[in-house]
Design an enzyme around this catalytic site. Structure first.
Site, PDB file in Angstrom:
ATOM      1  N   THR A  63       0.849  -1.196   0.000  1.00  0.00           N
ATOM      2  CA  THR A  63       0.000   0.000   0.000  1.00  0.00           C
ATOM      3  C   THR A  63       0.877   1.236   0.000  1.00  0.00           C
ATOM      4  O   THR A  63       2.025   1.196   0.450  1.00  0.00           O
ATOM      5  CB  THR A  63      -0.945   0.054   1.233  1.00  0.00           C
ATOM      6  OG1 THR A  63      -1.824   1.170   1.097  1.00  0.00           O
ATOM      7  CG2 THR A  63      -0.205   0.170   2.530  1.00  0.00           C
ATOM      8  N   ASN A  69      -0.842   4.011   1.139  1.00  0.00           N
ATOM      9  CA  ASN A  69      -1.692   4.821   2.027  1.00  0.00           C
ATOM     10  C   ASN A  69      -0.934   5.093   3.341  1.00  0.00           C
ATOM     11  O   ASN A  69      -0.687   4.190   4.136  1.00  0.00           O
ATOM     12  CB  ASN A  69      -3.001   4.039   2.289  1.00  0.00           C
ATOM     13  CG  ASN A  69      -3.929   4.767   3.243  1.00  0.00           C
ATOM     14  OD1 ASN A  69      -3.497   5.399   4.193  1.00  0.00           O
ATOM     15  ND2 ASN A  69      -5.215   4.643   2.988  1.00  0.00           N
ATOM     16  N   PHE A 106      -8.295   8.435  10.157  1.00  0.00           N
ATOM     17  CA  PHE A 106      -8.537   8.729   8.748  1.00  0.00           C
ATOM     18  C   PHE A 106      -9.836   8.048   8.311  1.00  0.00           C
ATOM     19  O   PHE A 106     -10.486   7.341   9.088  1.00  0.00           O
ATOM     20  CB  PHE A 106      -7.350   8.263   7.881  1.00  0.00           C
ATOM     21  CG  PHE A 106      -7.183   6.766   7.777  1.00  0.00           C
ATOM     22  CD1 PHE A 106      -6.638   6.037   8.820  1.00  0.00           C
ATOM     23  CD2 PHE A 106      -7.598   6.075   6.625  1.00  0.00           C
ATOM     24  CE1 PHE A 106      -6.494   4.654   8.724  1.00  0.00           C
ATOM     25  CE2 PHE A 106      -7.447   4.696   6.519  1.00  0.00           C
ATOM     26  CZ  PHE A 106      -6.892   3.983   7.580  1.00  0.00           C
ATOM     27  N   GLY A 107     -10.196   8.254   7.053  1.00  0.00           N
ATOM     28  CA  GLY A 107     -11.353   7.567   6.475  1.00  0.00           C
ATOM     29  C   GLY A 107     -12.629   7.827   7.258  1.00  0.00           C
ATOM     30  O   GLY A 107     -12.967   8.967   7.596  1.00  0.00           O
ATOM     31  N   TYR A 108     -13.329   6.762   7.596  1.00  0.00           N
ATOM     32  CA  TYR A 108     -14.615   6.871   8.297  1.00  0.00           C
ATOM     33  C   TYR A 108     -14.449   6.972   9.822  1.00  0.00           C
ATOM     34  O   TYR A 108     -15.440   6.894  10.549  1.00  0.00           O
ATOM     35  CB  TYR A 108     -15.490   5.650   7.956  1.00  0.00           C
ATOM     36  CG  TYR A 108     -15.838   5.524   6.481  1.00  0.00           C
ATOM     37  CD1 TYR A 108     -16.957   6.172   5.946  1.00  0.00           C
ATOM     38  CD2 TYR A 108     -15.057   4.764   5.617  1.00  0.00           C
ATOM     39  CE1 TYR A 108     -17.290   6.054   4.607  1.00  0.00           C
ATOM     40  CE2 TYR A 108     -15.376   4.642   4.263  1.00  0.00           C
ATOM     41  CZ  TYR A 108     -16.486   5.289   3.762  1.00  0.00           C
ATOM     42  OH  TYR A 108     -16.806   5.177   2.436  1.00  0.00           O
ATOM     43  N   ASP A 109     -13.224   7.125  10.298  1.00  0.00           N
ATOM     44  CA  ASP A 109     -12.981   7.146  11.756  1.00  0.00           C
ATOM     45  C   ASP A 109     -13.866   8.131  12.532  1.00  0.00           C
ATOM     46  O   ASP A 109     -14.336   7.794  13.628  1.00  0.00           O
ATOM     47  CB  ASP A 109     -11.497   7.455  12.059  1.00  0.00           C
ATOM     48  CG  ASP A 109     -10.610   6.232  11.878  1.00  0.00           C
ATOM     49  OD1 ASP A 109     -11.141   5.128  11.640  1.00  0.00           O
ATOM     50  OD2 ASP A 109      -9.374   6.383  11.971  1.00  0.00           O
ATOM     51  N   LYS A 138      -2.497   4.088   6.704  1.00  0.00           N
ATOM     52  CA  LYS A 138      -2.468   2.630   6.903  1.00  0.00           C
ATOM     53  C   LYS A 138      -1.050   2.170   7.280  1.00  0.00           C
ATOM     54  O   LYS A 138      -0.862   1.374   8.201  1.00  0.00           O
ATOM     55  CB  LYS A 138      -2.849   1.952   5.582  1.00  0.00           C
ATOM     56  CG  LYS A 138      -4.024   1.033   5.699  1.00  0.00           C
ATOM     57  CD  LYS A 138      -4.166   0.270   4.414  1.00  0.00           C
ATOM     58  CE  LYS A 138      -5.609   0.158   4.025  1.00  0.00           C
ATOM     59  NZ  LYS A 138      -5.811  -0.667   2.854  1.00  0.00           N
ATOM     60  N   HIS A 181     -10.074  -3.046  14.031  1.00  0.00           N
ATOM     61  CA  HIS A 181     -10.210  -4.149  13.070  1.00  0.00           C
ATOM     62  C   HIS A 181      -8.841  -4.525  12.490  1.00  0.00           C
ATOM     63  O   HIS A 181      -8.490  -5.685  12.388  1.00  0.00           O
ATOM     64  CB  HIS A 181     -11.172  -3.715  11.942  1.00  0.00           C
ATOM     65  CG  HIS A 181     -10.849  -2.355  11.390  1.00  0.00           C
ATOM     66  ND1 HIS A 181     -11.023  -1.203  12.113  1.00  0.00           N
ATOM     67  CD2 HIS A 181     -10.299  -1.974  10.222  1.00  0.00           C
ATOM     68  CE1 HIS A 181     -10.615  -0.167  11.413  1.00  0.00           C
ATOM     69  NE2 HIS A 181     -10.172  -0.601  10.257  1.00  0.00           N
ATOM     70  N   ASP A 197      -7.112  -5.198   2.977  1.00  0.00           N
ATOM     71  CA  ASP A 197      -8.266  -4.567   2.345  1.00  0.00           C
ATOM     72  C   ASP A 197      -9.343  -4.429   3.406  1.00  0.00           C
ATOM     73  O   ASP A 197      -9.645  -5.391   4.124  1.00  0.00           O
ATOM     74  CB  ASP A 197      -8.770  -5.361   1.135  1.00  0.00           C
ATOM     75  CG  ASP A 197      -9.533  -4.432   0.193  1.00  0.00           C
ATOM     76  OD1 ASP A 197      -9.082  -3.288  -0.014  1.00  0.00           O
ATOM     77  OD2 ASP A 197     -10.595  -4.822  -0.328  1.00  0.00           O
TER      78      ASP A 197
END
Ligand code: IMP
Length: 197
Positions: free
Chosen positions: A8, A10, A153-156, A13, A181, A70
């Site tokens: 990745t 990212n 980040f993201g949907y956090d 991540k 997760h 993923d």
């Protein structure tokens, strides 16, 4: 020390994986140091398919053991969406904020009891000889009615974990990296690697 390629680029991540994997055991290389990794279309029907595809592609290109994560957010009231489409849910070049605003719109007026969601990470490790193993980490939670917190980040900022009474974005990074997760999937991977020795 074993070299491990993390497939990745990212940055968020990469930071999390580096913080979670036991330190001093691996030399982790990523697409930031090796941007020549061939692009992999994440067009699998499942998180598992995508993580397998990315890890095999990296392992065969770099001729070293590779891991790929993923991740998807499944929202019960949206029949499991965005799921495997979590990254580009709001459109091709969307930002994390575009995705979060779309999620808030889609769940407008939905009561708390129906805002259940879960984060799933699937991590696959592939050897250059084609051996693969996959590990899954799941955390159950709820989608909040507004953006809460600015870590992660993201949907956090919308993912609330009831045991802790906080969204991922309200947790210090060290806390998210203990319970997330991704942490669960990486812990299962670390255990597997330990048992191989
Ligand atoms: P990916 O395909 O595994 O890179 O992840 C898909 C999308 O899920 C990302 O673009 C993020 O929006 C989101 N995502 C992945 N991991 C996390 C996380 O740990 N917290 C919040 N959102 C995440």
């Amino acid at each position: 020390m074993e070299r491990l390629f993390l497939a990745t680029g990212n940055k968020e991540k990469i930071k999390e994986v580096k913080a979670i994997l036991p330190s001093g055991k691996f030399i982790l290389e990523t697409c930031l140091e090796r941007p020549d990794m061939p692009e992999v279309q994440e067009d699998g029907a499942t998180l598992l398919e995508n993580s397998i595809k990315k890890s095999i592609s990296a392992a065969s290109y770099f001729k070293m053991t590779a891991i790929a994560d993923d991740t998807g957010l499944e929202v019960e009231a949206l029949n499991g969406s965005p799921g495997v489409y979590s990254a580009r849910w709001a459109g091709e070049n969307c930002t994390y904020m575009d995705n979060n605003l779309k999620l808030l719109r889609e769940l407008k007026g939905v009561p708390w009891s129906k805002r259940k969601a879960r984060f799933i990470s699937v991590i696959t490790i592939a050897s250059p000889y084609g051996k693969i193993e996959s590990f899954e980490g799941i955390v159950d939670g709820y989608i909040t009615e507004k953006i809460l917190g600015d870590e992660g980040f993201g949907y956090d900022p919308l993912f609330f974990v009831p045991e802790f009474g906080l969204t991922y974005a309200q947790m210090p990074a060290s806390m998210k990296n203990r319970i997330s997760h991704r942490a669960k999937a990486l812990k299962a991977l670390s255990k597997y690697l330990e048992e191989l020795k």
